[in-house]
Design an enzyme around this catalytic site. Sequence first.
Site, mmCIF file in Angstrom:
data_model
loop_
_atom_site.group_PDB
_atom_site.id
_atom_site.type_symbol
_atom_site.label_atom_id
_atom_site.label_comp_id
_atom_site.label_asym_id
_atom_site.label_seq_id
_atom_site.Cartn_x
_atom_site.Cartn_y
_atom_site.Cartn_z
ATOM 1 N N LYS A 163 41.773 12.870 41.663
ATOM 2 C CA LYS A 163 42.708 11.850 41.197
ATOM 3 C C LYS A 163 42.049 10.958 40.145
ATOM 4 O O LYS A 163 42.669 10.596 39.151
ATOM 5 C CB LYS A 163 43.193 11.013 42.392
ATOM 6 C CG LYS A 163 44.231 9.963 42.027
ATOM 7 C CD LYS A 163 45.535 10.595 41.583
ATOM 8 C CE LYS A 163 46.527 9.606 41.018
ATOM 9 N NZ LYS A 163 47.530 10.251 40.170
ATOM 10 N N GLU A 180 53.052 16.862 28.229
ATOM 11 C CA GLU A 180 52.989 16.377 29.609
ATOM 12 C C GLU A 180 53.657 17.378 30.564
ATOM 13 O O GLU A 180 53.140 17.640 31.655
ATOM 14 C CB GLU A 180 53.652 14.987 29.696
ATOM 15 C CG GLU A 180 53.716 14.376 31.073
ATOM 16 C CD GLU A 180 52.373 14.214 31.774
ATOM 17 O OE1 GLU A 180 51.312 14.376 31.130
ATOM 18 O OE2 GLU A 180 52.396 13.947 32.983
ATOM 19 N N HIS A 198 54.144 28.963 13.014
ATOM 20 C CA HIS A 198 52.853 29.090 12.341
ATOM 21 C C HIS A 198 51.824 29.826 13.201
ATOM 22 O O HIS A 198 50.621 29.691 12.986
ATOM 23 C CB HIS A 198 52.327 27.701 11.958
ATOM 24 C CG HIS A 198 53.220 27.000 10.981
ATOM 25 N ND1 HIS A 198 53.359 27.405 9.676
ATOM 26 C CD2 HIS A 198 54.066 25.955 11.140
ATOM 27 C CE1 HIS A 198 54.234 26.628 9.053
ATOM 28 N NE2 HIS A 198 54.693 25.739 9.934
ATOM 29 N N CYS A 221 55.057 -5.393 46.444
ATOM 30 C CA CYS A 221 55.008 -6.325 47.576
ATOM 31 C C CYS A 221 55.362 -5.631 48.899
ATOM 32 O O CYS A 221 56.089 -4.652 48.929
ATOM 33 C CB CYS A 221 56.005 -7.454 47.369
ATOM 34 S SG CYS A 221 55.807 -8.297 45.826
ATOM 35 N N ARG A 250 50.596 -0.149 48.891
ATOM 36 C CA ARG A 250 51.605 -0.490 47.880
ATOM 37 C C ARG A 250 51.020 -1.306 46.744
ATOM 38 O O ARG A 250 51.647 -1.446 45.688
ATOM 39 C CB ARG A 250 52.742 -1.295 48.534
ATOM 40 C CG ARG A 250 53.469 -0.527 49.624
ATOM 41 C CD ARG A 250 54.273 -1.460 50.495
ATOM 42 N NE ARG A 250 55.467 -1.939 49.831
ATOM 43 C CZ ARG A 250 56.655 -1.361 49.919
ATOM 44 N NH1 ARG A 250 56.793 -0.271 50.643
ATOM 45 N NH2 ARG A 250 57.690 -1.846 49.300
ATOM 46 N N TRP A 263 52.550 -8.719 44.889
ATOM 47 C CA TRP A 263 52.100 -8.162 43.605
ATOM 48 C C TRP A 263 52.754 -9.053 42.554
ATOM 49 O O TRP A 263 53.959 -9.025 42.378
ATOM 50 C CB TRP A 263 52.550 -6.714 43.474
ATOM 51 C CG TRP A 263 52.081 -6.017 42.218
ATOM 52 C CD1 TRP A 263 52.178 -6.451 40.936
ATOM 53 C CD2 TRP A 263 51.437 -4.747 42.145
ATOM 54 N NE1 TRP A 263 51.645 -5.538 40.075
ATOM 55 C CE2 TRP A 263 51.182 -4.479 40.775
ATOM 56 C CE3 TRP A 263 51.048 -3.798 43.093
ATOM 57 C CZ2 TRP A 263 50.565 -3.311 40.346
ATOM 58 C CZ3 TRP A 263 50.444 -2.635 42.641
ATOM 59 C CH2 TRP A 263 50.204 -2.392 41.291
ATOM 60 N N GLU A 274 48.689 22.129 36.096
ATOM 61 C CA GLU A 274 47.902 21.466 37.146
ATOM 62 C C GLU A 274 48.268 21.944 38.542
ATOM 63 O O GLU A 274 47.396 22.125 39.374
ATOM 64 C CB GLU A 274 48.154 19.939 37.113
ATOM 65 C CG GLU A 274 47.381 19.198 36.055
ATOM 66 C CD GLU A 274 47.562 17.684 36.203
ATOM 67 O OE1 GLU A 274 48.700 17.215 36.085
ATOM 68 O OE2 GLU A 274 46.559 16.994 36.430
ATOM 69 N N LYS A 321 51.678 19.182 33.613
ATOM 70 C CA LYS A 321 52.140 19.129 35.002
ATOM 71 C C LYS A 321 52.193 20.540 35.572
ATOM 72 O O LYS A 321 51.733 20.781 36.673
ATOM 73 C CB LYS A 321 53.557 18.514 35.117
ATOM 74 C CG LYS A 321 53.684 17.020 34.949
ATOM 75 C CD LYS A 321 53.072 16.179 36.031
ATOM 76 C CE LYS A 321 51.609 15.970 35.865
ATOM 77 N NZ LYS A 321 51.068 15.025 34.960
ATOM 78 N N ASN A 325 60.761 -9.526 48.964
ATOM 79 C CA ASN A 325 60.404 -8.493 47.979
ATOM 80 C C ASN A 325 61.587 -8.325 47.045
ATOM 81 O O ASN A 325 62.728 -8.391 47.490
ATOM 82 C CB ASN A 325 60.215 -7.133 48.655
ATOM 83 C CG ASN A 325 58.942 -7.071 49.454
ATOM 84 O OD1 ASN A 325 58.144 -7.988 49.410
ATOM 85 N ND2 ASN A 325 58.781 -5.997 50.192
ATOM 86 N N GLY A 326 61.313 -8.032 45.775
ATOM 87 C CA GLY A 326 62.403 -7.793 44.830
ATOM 88 C C GLY A 326 62.453 -8.901 43.799
ATOM 89 O O GLY A 326 61.453 -9.560 43.529
HETATM 90 O O1 M6R Z 1 43.381 7.387 35.653
HETATM 91 P P1 M6R Z 1 43.602 7.910 34.256
HETATM 92 O O2 M6R Z 1 44.973 7.716 33.759
HETATM 93 O O3 M6R Z 1 42.555 7.396 33.305
HETATM 94 O O4 M6R Z 1 43.358 9.477 34.397
HETATM 95 C C1 M6R Z 1 43.363 10.303 33.272
HETATM 96 C C2 M6R Z 1 43.506 11.740 33.659
HETATM 97 O O5 M6R Z 1 42.423 12.174 34.427
HETATM 98 C C3 M6R Z 1 44.801 12.008 34.442
HETATM 99 O O6 M6R Z 1 45.919 11.570 33.737
HETATM 100 C C4 M6R Z 1 44.955 13.486 34.765
HETATM 101 O O7 M6R Z 1 45.189 14.204 33.593
HETATM 102 C C5 M6R Z 1 46.074 13.695 35.780
HETATM 103 N N1 M6R Z 1 45.667 14.671 36.758
HETATM 104 C C6 M6R Z 1 47.351 14.127 35.172
HETATM 105 O O8 M6R Z 1 48.309 14.525 36.074
#
Ligand code: M6R
Length: 604
Positions: free
Chosen positions: A599, A480, A503, A2, A27, A75, A487, A484, A99-100
């Site tokens: 993204k 993950e 292994h 919100c 937001r 939201w 990337e 990170k 908000n909140g």
């Molecule tokens: O929007 P989504 O969660 O479907 O996207 C999936 C992946 O493309 C996304 O998580 C990607 O791996 C990111 N860059 C991870 O940081």
Amino acid sequence: MCGIVGYLGKKNIKEILLSGLKELEYRGYDSAGIAVLEDGNFSIYKAVGKLVNLEEKTKDYESHGFAVGIGHTRWATHGKPTELNAHPHLGESSYVVHNGIIENYAQLKKELQDKGVVFLSQTDTEVIVHQFEKNLKLLKNSFDAFSKTVGELQGAYAILLVTKSEPDTIFFAKQGSPMLIGVDEQNDSYFASSDTPLIGQCNSVNYFEDGDFGYVTPKKLMIFSANGTQRDAKFVPLSQNKLSAQKDGFRFFMEKEIYEQSSVISDTLMGRLSESEVIFEELNENLFYGISEIKFCACGTSYHSAMSAFYLFERYAKVKTSLEVASEFRYRNPIMSKDTLFVVISQSGETADTLETLKMAKKAGLKTLVICNVDNSSMVRLADAAILTRAGIEKGVASTKAFATQVTVFWMLSLYVAKIRNSLSGTDIANQIALLREVPKHTKVTEVLHEKMKRLSKRYLHGHGFFFIGRDIFYPLALEGALKLKEISYLHAEGYPAGEMKHGPIALADPELFTIALLPQHLHYEKTKSNVEELSARDSTICVISSEEFDKADDFVQISSCKHYMLEFYEMMIVVQLLSLEISVRLGNDVDMPRNLAKSVTVE
Ligand code: M6R
């Protein structure tokens, strides 16, 4: 989430409120509204959906001189996104935006209803305006009534209230939700939930502190602290750069989003937990009837959160689960049986590979559910049911808060299904819910930790690769962490199950192989420790993340001592995110827009 705006002055109030709300669109919201008080009369407009709908409704309205007004983008949390639930909310002669969450709203609502007050919305917010008007009748003074009302509220809030009893005044209060005020050269006042709506309107602003409340008129701004003592405003210059304003003082969106995790997780939990059960108003229990398997399907970071779900569901909901990489699933002629619930996970809701698998599942007649951050996205529109993660807009390409909220939804959902399937006792579910409530506390980034990660990062800028290792649900977290790092640092990193290193990959062990070991105290501690020792014996450089001191590590990042492995999970998540961030910063990379990545991946 919100957003709030407010304005007091003689300029075009409609334009100021609407353009302020537009600046808060990032937001995320699903309805919006404004209330303007001019010459003792209110003009109110509300609309579901995007701001263009509100603009359409207000197109014939113009103010003519001095006015006070408040606006809001909502939201949905308590109650669906409808006009009645949209803010501002009306009492008899006052309007409020908020908000909140008002945690004691149910009790206040009951007391007010017992006195004959009629509520129009399902929101927690509406109690504020009725409580204010009840106090106004009693105390006959608007500020006294407002102060009393604020003292009666429990929870988190940023509040603006306007009332016919003081037609040249805006009342405000802040506790746990952001809000600031700016004043321009004509002494007009502007309120907002973040800097951006005030850029171009004011050169300096006062950020309210938790506990602040008070009022502003054309002549004065009065601020009181939580203990009731008056304090002076602390005006500071406002940056006129919108992009940096949206970063709220952080260097990168990714950094801001790491810091936001604690508050967005509170939003994810909001209204969805009682003492004894998880509540998903958006779900019908029927979705889980006749289901013998749950299949999770996603890409990238969302795939990693799906893998965490795989562990949680088998452990708590005791249901057979399976896991699919969407880009693989769509081309392998998979067997799909109708007793499978097909769950897709996506931050954007637009990822082409995941969307295609959802279409395949629908075509095959499977029941479908999407866990998503973007309302009205393609996946949300297509699936039979949707749970929104409420992470707010994520701008950094490297996903952080989306992951944190997805895992939180999965933890809740595993308990929701456990209740339906009777696979956990009531006490166990209640205990888990109590733990869930602690997640926001365990995802707060401390200065000490961040400084440590900044220092540590300089030792990890080279080498021939990283292995992030963990067992059980810490394996998806290892994946993950590695994703990170690669990337945004462009260094080679892999996530591996700790017990699997022997292994094969252990052949790589030498001082230039960096192992980031996730060593939770509450899940397979001894087993994982042995795996780390095997690597240590082969002179791999080891960074251990744990609450327990570990003398065979080259580097050690201590998390706090937690009650449960899931809380350790979140603490370690913050550590691996910060480590990647700071390595990337030292390497001089573009943290928010790493090379070759987008993204939202809407191509196959
Ligand atoms: O929007 P989504 O969660 O479907 O996207 C999936 C992946 O493309 C996304 O998580 C990607 O791996 C990111 N860059 C991870 O940081």
